[in-house]
Scaffold this motif. Structure first.
Motif, PDB file in Angstrom:
ATOM      1  N   LEU A 211      -8.005   6.571   1.594  1.00 53.57           N
ATOM      2  CA  LEU A 211      -6.639   6.213   1.208  1.00 53.57           C
ATOM      3  C   LEU A 211      -5.609   7.028   1.985  1.00 53.57           C
ATOM      4  O   LEU A 211      -4.441   6.633   2.065  1.00 53.57           O
ATOM      5  CB  LEU A 211      -6.460   6.452  -0.295  1.00 53.57           C
ATOM      6  N   ALA A 212      -6.016   8.158   2.579  1.00 54.63           N
ATOM      7  CA  ALA A 212      -5.068   9.083   3.210  1.00 54.63           C
ATOM      8  C   ALA A 212      -4.176   8.400   4.241  1.00 54.63           C
ATOM      9  O   ALA A 212      -2.944   8.413   4.131  1.00 54.63           O
ATOM     10  CB  ALA A 212      -5.824  10.255   3.843  1.00 54.63           C
ATOM     11  N   GLY A 213      -4.775   7.813   5.273  1.00 58.79           N
ATOM     12  CA  GLY A 213      -3.979   7.184   6.313  1.00 58.79           C
ATOM     13  C   GLY A 213      -3.171   6.003   5.803  1.00 58.79           C
ATOM     14  O   GLY A 213      -2.073   5.728   6.293  1.00 58.79           O
ATOM     15  N   LEU A 214      -3.713   5.293   4.806  1.00 59.31           N
ATOM     16  CA  LEU A 214      -3.002   4.154   4.236  1.00 59.31           C
ATOM     17  C   LEU A 214      -1.790   4.629   3.448  1.00 59.31           C
ATOM     18  O   LEU A 214      -0.721   4.010   3.487  1.00 59.31           O
ATOM     19  CB  LEU A 214      -3.949   3.351   3.339  1.00 59.31           C
ATOM     20  N   ARG A 215      -1.937   5.738   2.744  1.00 57.42           N
ATOM     21  CA  ARG A 215      -0.808   6.336   2.025  1.00 57.42           C
ATOM     22  C   ARG A 215       0.310   6.714   3.001  1.00 57.42           C
ATOM     23  O   ARG A 215       1.494   6.526   2.722  1.00 57.42           O
ATOM     24  CB  ARG A 215      -1.282   7.565   1.260  1.00 57.42           C
ATOM     25  N   GLY A 216      -0.075   7.255   4.153  1.00 53.16           N
ATOM     26  CA  GLY A 216       0.933   7.584   5.152  1.00 53.16           C
ATOM     27  C   GLY A 216       1.721   6.363   5.582  1.00 53.16           C
ATOM     28  O   GLY A 216       2.953   6.401   5.696  1.00 53.16           O
ATOM     29  N   HIS A 217       1.042   5.249   5.810  1.00 53.56           N
ATOM     30  CA  HIS A 217       1.732   4.027   6.212  1.00 53.56           C
ATOM     31  C   HIS A 217       2.649   3.518   5.102  1.00 53.56           C
ATOM     32  O   HIS A 217       3.770   3.057   5.372  1.00 53.56           O
ATOM     33  CB  HIS A 217       0.712   2.952   6.590  1.00 53.56           C
ATOM     34  N   LEU A 218       2.181   3.569   3.867  1.00 56.21           N
ATOM     35  CA  LEU A 218       3.002   3.072   2.770  1.00 56.21           C
ATOM     36  C   LEU A 218       4.230   3.958   2.546  1.00 56.21           C
ATOM     37  O   LEU A 218       5.321   3.462   2.255  1.00 56.21           O
ATOM     38  CB  LEU A 218       2.157   2.970   1.496  1.00 56.21           C
ATOM     39  N   ARG A 219       4.061   5.259   2.694  1.00 57.59           N
ATOM     40  CA  ARG A 219       5.219   6.159   2.539  1.00 57.59           C
ATOM     41  C   ARG A 219       6.223   5.946   3.675  1.00 57.59           C
ATOM     42  O   ARG A 219       7.445   5.968   3.452  1.00 57.59           O
ATOM     43  CB  ARG A 219       4.740   7.602   2.488  1.00 57.59           C
ATOM     44  N   GLN A 220       5.730   5.753   4.883  1.00 60.39           N
ATOM     45  CA  GLN A 220       6.631   5.493   6.004  1.00 60.39           C
ATOM     46  C   GLN A 220       7.354   4.172   5.808  1.00 60.39           C
ATOM     47  O   GLN A 220       8.561   4.058   6.055  1.00 60.39           O
ATOM     48  CB  GLN A 220       5.847   5.487   7.310  1.00 60.39           C
ATOM     49  N   SER A 221       6.623   3.156   5.373  1.00 58.97           N
ATOM     50  CA  SER A 221       7.215   1.835   5.158  1.00 58.97           C
ATOM     51  C   SER A 221       8.293   1.899   4.085  1.00 58.97           C
ATOM     52  O   SER A 221       9.375   1.315   4.230  1.00 58.97           O
ATOM     53  CB  SER A 221       6.124   0.846   4.757  1.00 58.97           C
ATOM     54  N   ARG A 222       8.015   2.625   3.015  1.00 58.47           N
ATOM     55  CA  ARG A 222       8.997   2.744   1.931  1.00 58.47           C
ATOM     56  C   ARG A 222      10.261   3.449   2.427  1.00 58.47           C
ATOM     57  O   ARG A 222      11.378   3.042   2.109  1.00 58.47           O
ATOM     58  CB  ARG A 222       8.379   3.507   0.767  1.00 58.47           C
ATOM     59  N   ALA A 223      10.085   4.510   3.213  1.00 60.11           N
ATOM     60  CA  ALA A 223      11.237   5.247   3.739  1.00 60.11           C
ATOM     61  C   ALA A 223      12.084   4.378   4.662  1.00 60.11           C
ATOM     62  O   ALA A 223      13.304   4.560   4.754  1.00 60.11           O
ATOM     63  CB  ALA A 223      10.765   6.497   4.481  1.00 60.11           C
ATOM     64  N   GLU A 224      11.455   3.415   5.335  1.00 57.95           N
ATOM     65  CA  GLU A 224      12.176   2.531   6.254  1.00 57.95           C
ATOM     66  C   GLU A 224      12.684   1.264   5.577  1.00 57.95           C
ATOM     67  O   GLU A 224      13.256   0.396   6.239  1.00 57.95           O
ATOM     68  CB  GLU A 224      11.257   2.167   7.425  1.00 57.95           C
ATOM     69  N   GLY A 225      12.445   1.137   4.267  1.00 57.95           N
ATOM     70  CA  GLY A 225      12.934  -0.022   3.536  1.00 57.95           C
ATOM     71  C   GLY A 225      12.135  -1.286   3.757  1.00 57.95           C
ATOM     72  O   GLY A 225      12.645  -2.381   3.533  1.00 57.95           O
ATOM     73  N   ARG A 226      10.880  -1.153   4.178  1.00 59.68           N
ATOM     74  CA  ARG A 226      10.027  -2.324   4.393  1.00 59.68           C
ATOM     75  C   ARG A 226       9.006  -2.418   3.274  1.00 59.68           C
ATOM     76  O   ARG A 226       8.582  -1.418   2.711  1.00 59.68           O
ATOM     77  CB  ARG A 226       9.293  -2.225   5.734  1.00 59.68           C
ATOM     78  N   GLY A 227       8.592  -3.628   2.942  1.00 59.41           N
ATOM     79  CA  GLY A 227       7.635  -3.820   1.865  1.00 59.41           C
ATOM     80  C   GLY A 227       6.822  -5.079   2.038  1.00 59.41           C
ATOM     81  O   GLY A 227       6.771  -5.669   3.113  1.00 59.41           O
ATOM     82  N   GLY A 228       6.200  -5.499   0.940  1.00 59.58           N
ATOM     83  CA  GLY A 228       5.401  -6.715   0.944  1.00 59.58           C
ATOM     84  C   GLY A 228       3.976  -6.532   1.415  1.00 59.58           C
ATOM     85  O   GLY A 228       3.302  -7.499   1.747  1.00 59.58           O
ATOM     86  N   HIS A 229       3.489  -5.289   1.451  1.00 56.29           N
ATOM     87  CA  HIS A 229       2.138  -5.034   1.948  1.00 56.29           C
ATOM     88  C   HIS A 229       1.096  -5.255   0.852  1.00 56.29           C
ATOM     89  O   HIS A 229       1.411  -5.325  -0.332  1.00 56.29           O
ATOM     90  CB  HIS A 229       2.041  -3.601   2.475  1.00 56.29           C
ATOM     91  N   TRP A 230      -0.149  -5.330   1.277  1.00 54.65           N
ATOM     92  CA  TRP A 230      -1.276  -5.446   0.361  1.00 54.65           C
ATOM     93  C   TRP A 230      -2.170  -4.225   0.523  1.00 54.65           C
ATOM     94  O   TRP A 230      -2.406  -3.760   1.642  1.00 54.65           O
ATOM     95  CB  TRP A 230      -2.111  -6.692   0.663  1.00 54.65           C
ATOM     96  N   LEU A 231      -2.703  -3.742  -0.588  1.00 52.23           N
ATOM     97  CA  LEU A 231      -3.629  -2.613  -0.573  1.00 52.23           C
ATOM     98  C   LEU A 231      -4.904  -3.005  -1.306  1.00 52.23           C
ATOM     99  O   LEU A 231      -4.863  -3.376  -2.484  1.00 52.23           O
ATOM    100  CB  LEU A 231      -2.998  -1.387  -1.242  1.00 52.23           C
ATOM    101  N   LEU A 232      -6.037  -2.938  -0.599  1.00 51.00           N
ATOM    102  CA  LEU A 232      -7.356  -3.147  -1.205  1.00 51.00           C
ATOM    103  C   LEU A 232      -8.070  -1.802  -1.177  1.00 51.00           C
ATOM    104  O   LEU A 232      -8.397  -1.284  -0.106  1.00 51.00           O
ATOM    105  CB  LEU A 232      -8.163  -4.194  -0.425  1.00 51.00           C
ATOM    106  N   PHE A 233      -8.311  -1.240  -2.350  1.00 53.03           N
ATOM    107  CA  PHE A 233      -8.843   0.114  -2.453  1.00 53.03           C
ATOM    108  C   PHE A 233     -10.058   0.113  -3.354  1.00 53.03           C
ATOM    109  O   PHE A 233     -10.027  -0.429  -4.457  1.00 53.03           O
ATOM    110  CB  PHE A 233      -7.772   1.054  -3.010  1.00 53.03           C
ATOM    111  N   GLY A 234     -11.149   0.717  -2.884  1.00 49.92           N
ATOM    112  CA  GLY A 234     -12.378   0.733  -3.665  1.00 49.92           C
ATOM    113  C   GLY A 234     -12.869   2.142  -3.926  1.00 49.92           C
ATOM    114  O   GLY A 234     -12.727   3.021  -3.082  1.00 49.92           O
TER     115      GLY A 234
END
Length: 340
Positions: A211-234
């Protein structure tokens, strides 16, 4: 592919890391020692108490001096472990019949071994041991934060060897490094896992500390005001292994994520269901997702949705999505593959 231009130290180190991923000796010292910066261990928090798996920690680091440096989501932190497990040092010296306080070149054998690779065979004398020692290698971790968070975060699974001692990198970060103590770290750009241009949505797939690298992408996306992503986590268990459920709920609430799912090992039919949906890959992981070349870094598969023959794998994984998105509307599928 690693491009090398002259004496490019970073490229040489990436080449060495990829050789290790293909089967070369993983604990080989760095071909060219790197310059590390001094960081401090600001926080270490257990994320999965009660889990049947190994303990997973959120490790937060801050520069010992100066401002927070820059990096992008997807980049790598190279950590130089500060010490071996003392229990492993004691066991090795006992096997050699040598005392820990025996001095060679003004240092005890225990001190020599604390920052060196422990040989894989006993030696007959203290001098022979010191002559055989090699420097500790670095360990690589996907960065789980962005500079604006105020810390460099890692998600680290504590690895326990068969003899009960802790792994070199994970043991250092999750146990032996003292809170507030020094950690040697350098940043390395990882362009292959940077977000695609254009700000299109991502499908992010990972498990455990992946999840580490994916969390980085989601935090960056949130800071840039982008959304609509999907997360599949097991992970193994929803009850104990969600790792950061509050953050995922927050991303769903603010639109950074439009869908997220997690599944445990109880869903034994996952692999069979996915394998009926995918064109046969050259190599698959346990749940049937197509994987990247064996590496400790992640890979982005651009325009991969075009290759699906049926949406049923995604419909299963997300508990009710009706169809795969329009080809080209999602820029990448990112799979995080981490070697602890």
């Amino acid at each position: 592919m690693v491009e090398v231009n002259g004496e490019d130290i970073d490229a040489q180190r990436q080449w060495q890391q990829q050789l290790a991923a293909l089967g070369a000796e993983p604990d080989m010292p760095d071909w060219e020692p790197a310059a590390y910066e001094n960081w401090q261990l600001a926080e270490r928090r257990l994320l999965n108490p009660g889990s049947a798996g190994g303990p997973a920690f959120l490790v937060s680091l801050r520069p010992a001096t100066g401002p927070m440096p820059s990096w992008q989501a997807g980049d790598i932190a190279e950590v130089l472990p500060g010490a071996n497990d003392p229990a492993r040092i004691a066991a090795y010296l006992s096997a050699c019949g040598l005392g820990r306080d025996v001095e060679v070149e003004g240092k005890s054998l225990a001190d020599h071994l604390s920052r060196a690779l422990i040989p894989d065979h006993p030696v007959e004398s203290a001098g022979e041991l010191v002559a055989a020692l090699r420097p500790l290698p670095h360990r690589e971790y996907s960065i789980a934060s962005v500079p604006g968070d105020g810390s460099l975060d890692l998600l680290v699974r504590q690895v326990e060897r068969t003899d009960g001692t802790l792994g070199l990198g994970s043991g250092w970060l999750t146990h032996f490094a003292s809170p507030g103590g020094a950690v040697s770290l350098r940043l390395r750009a990882n362009e292959g896992f940077h977000a695609p241009a254009g700000g299109r949505r991502l499908i992010l797939i990972g498990n455990g500390t992946g999840l580490a690298g994916l969390r980085g992408h989601l935090r960056q996306s949130r800071a840039e005001g982008r959304g609509g992503h999907w997360l599949l986590f097991g992970e193994r268990s929803r009850a104990h292994d969600a790792l950061l459920p509050g953050e995922v709920d927050g991303w769903l609430a603010d639109g950074t994520l439009t869908a997220s799912t997690a599944h445990g090992r109880a869903m034994r039919t996952a692999g069979a269901m996915c394998s009926t949906c995918w064109p046969k890959p050259r190599r698959t992981c346990g749940t049937g997702w197509k994987t990247a070349p064996r590496s400790s870094s992640a890979a982005a598969f651009r325009a991969w949705p075009r290759r699906l023959t049926t949406p049923c794998a995604v419909r299963w994984a997300t508990n009710g999505w009706k169809r795969w998105p329009k080809p080209g509307s999602i820029a990448a599928i990112s799979i995080e593959a981490v070697i602890s």
